[in-house]
Write a protein that holds these residues in place. Sequence first.
Motif, PDB file in Angstrom:
ATOM      1  N   PHE A  49       0.845  -1.197   0.000  1.00  0.00           N
ATOM      2  CA  PHE A  49       0.000   0.000   0.000  1.00  0.00           C
ATOM      3  C   PHE A  49       0.884   1.253   0.000  1.00  0.00           C
ATOM      4  CE2 PHE A  49      -2.463   3.321   2.141  1.00  0.00           C
ATOM      5  CZ  PHE A  49      -3.586   3.356   1.319  1.00  0.00           C
ATOM      6  N   THR A  53       1.138   4.019  -2.987  1.00  0.00           N
ATOM      7  CA  THR A  53       0.721   5.395  -2.726  1.00  0.00           C
ATOM      8  C   THR A  53       1.877   6.386  -2.809  1.00  0.00           C
ATOM      9  OG1 THR A  53       0.897   5.036  -0.333  1.00  0.00           O
ATOM     10  CG2 THR A  53      -1.293   4.801  -1.323  1.00  0.00           C
ATOM     11  N   ILE A  61      -4.685   4.701  -9.603  1.00  0.00           N
ATOM     12  CA  ILE A  61      -5.824   4.050  -8.956  1.00  0.00           C
ATOM     13  C   ILE A  61      -5.336   2.794  -8.246  1.00  0.00           C
ATOM     14  CG2 ILE A  61      -8.053   2.895  -9.309  1.00  0.00           C
ATOM     15  CD1 ILE A  61      -8.326   4.515 -11.918  1.00  0.00           C
ATOM     16  N   ILE A  62      -5.761   2.623  -7.003  1.00  0.00           N
ATOM     17  CA  ILE A  62      -5.491   1.388  -6.270  1.00  0.00           C
ATOM     18  C   ILE A  62      -6.823   0.688  -6.058  1.00  0.00           C
ATOM     19  CG2 ILE A  62      -4.673   0.339  -4.132  1.00  0.00           C
ATOM     20  CD1 ILE A  62      -2.776   2.730  -3.818  1.00  0.00           C
ATOM     21  N   LEU A  63      -6.930  -0.519  -6.584  1.00  0.00           N
ATOM     22  CA  LEU A  63      -8.094  -1.366  -6.356  1.00  0.00           C
ATOM     23  C   LEU A  63      -7.714  -2.336  -5.251  1.00  0.00           C
ATOM     24  CD1 LEU A  63      -8.944  -2.170 -10.082  1.00  0.00           C
ATOM     25  CD2 LEU A  63      -9.962  -0.405  -8.632  1.00  0.00           C
ATOM     26  N   ILE A  64      -8.452  -2.324  -4.163  1.00  0.00           N
ATOM     27  CA  ILE A  64      -8.140  -3.184  -3.031  1.00  0.00           C
ATOM     28  C   ILE A  64      -9.415  -3.888  -2.578  1.00  0.00           C
ATOM     29  CG2 ILE A  64      -8.371  -1.250  -1.402  1.00  0.00           C
ATOM     30  CD1 ILE A  64      -6.177  -2.646   0.316  1.00  0.00           C
ATOM     31  N   ALA A  69      -8.536  -4.468   2.682  1.00  0.00           N
ATOM     32  CA  ALA A  69      -8.638  -3.104   3.224  1.00  0.00           C
ATOM     33  C   ALA A  69      -8.922  -3.136   4.730  1.00  0.00           C
ATOM     34  CB  ALA A  69      -9.708  -2.325   2.487  1.00  0.00           C
ATOM     35  N   ILE A  76      -5.456   3.211   5.331  1.00  0.00           N
ATOM     36  CA  ILE A  76      -6.374   3.712   4.308  1.00  0.00           C
ATOM     37  C   ILE A  76      -7.113   4.949   4.815  1.00  0.00           C
ATOM     38  CG2 ILE A  76      -8.483   3.186   3.002  1.00  0.00           C
ATOM     39  CD1 ILE A  76      -7.393   0.322   2.736  1.00  0.00           C
ATOM     40  N   TYR A  79      -4.927   8.023   4.837  1.00  0.00           N
ATOM     41  CA  TYR A  79      -4.421   8.453   3.538  1.00  0.00           C
ATOM     42  C   TYR A  79      -5.277   9.606   3.031  1.00  0.00           C
ATOM     43  CZ  TYR A  79      -2.750   8.362  -1.212  1.00  0.00           C
ATOM     44  OH  TYR A  79      -2.209   8.721  -2.407  1.00  0.00           O
ATOM     45  N   PRO A  84      -2.960   8.447  -5.573  1.00  0.00           N
ATOM     46  CA  PRO A  84      -3.934   7.637  -6.288  1.00  0.00           C
ATOM     47  C   PRO A  84      -5.266   7.549  -5.553  1.00  0.00           C
ATOM     48  CG  PRO A  84      -2.354   6.203  -5.215  1.00  0.00           C
ATOM     49  CD  PRO A  84      -1.905   7.615  -4.969  1.00  0.00           C
ATOM     50  N   ILE A  86      -8.263   5.455  -4.126  1.00  0.00           N
ATOM     51  CA  ILE A  86      -8.349   4.114  -3.554  1.00  0.00           C
ATOM     52  C   ILE A  86      -9.799   3.656  -3.637  1.00  0.00           C
ATOM     53  CG2 ILE A  86      -8.023   2.718  -1.486  1.00  0.00           C
ATOM     54  CD1 ILE A  86      -5.928   4.927  -0.671  1.00  0.00           C
ATOM     55  N   GLU A  88     -12.315   0.374  -2.992  1.00  0.00           N
ATOM     56  CA  GLU A  88     -12.454  -0.939  -2.381  1.00  0.00           C
ATOM     57  C   GLU A  88     -13.410  -1.789  -3.198  1.00  0.00           C
ATOM     58  OE1 GLU A  88     -13.027  -1.081   1.849  1.00  0.00           O
ATOM     59  OE2 GLU A  88     -11.859   0.759   2.098  1.00  0.00           O
TER      60      GLU A  88
END
Length: 114
Positions: A49, A53, A61-64, A69, A76, A79, A84, A86, A88
């Motif tokens: 992460f 970041t 883009i962060i896909l989590i 998460a 998270i 942040y 980016p 985020i 979920e």
Amino acid sequence: MSTGQIAIIADESTVVGFLLAGTGSSDHSGNNYLIVEPETQMDEIKSYFEKFTDPKSGISIILISQAAAKLIRRQIDNYTAIVPVILELPIGSYDPKEDPLMERVAMILGRGDL
């Protein structure tokens, strides 16, 4: 990693699906994904992460997954940068009460609960 990348932190089938869709990247700085398995340590998820970041990472883009998460919720929630973004992913059962994005939408709309 080049600018505009998408990073993924999720279970194997989700990551593989995104990789097959063309979001995968691997270069001198590493991969743009982490496959989270039951034995994956929280510290490893935190490390990825932080890597994703980092402004120098080029990630937009962060896909989590919601499950991953949950393990790093404090990072998270703390942040605050705009990029980016985020997002979920509700993999399996979805609980809107555990989705920070839905909490923000409810707050903006003036609704205290979902």
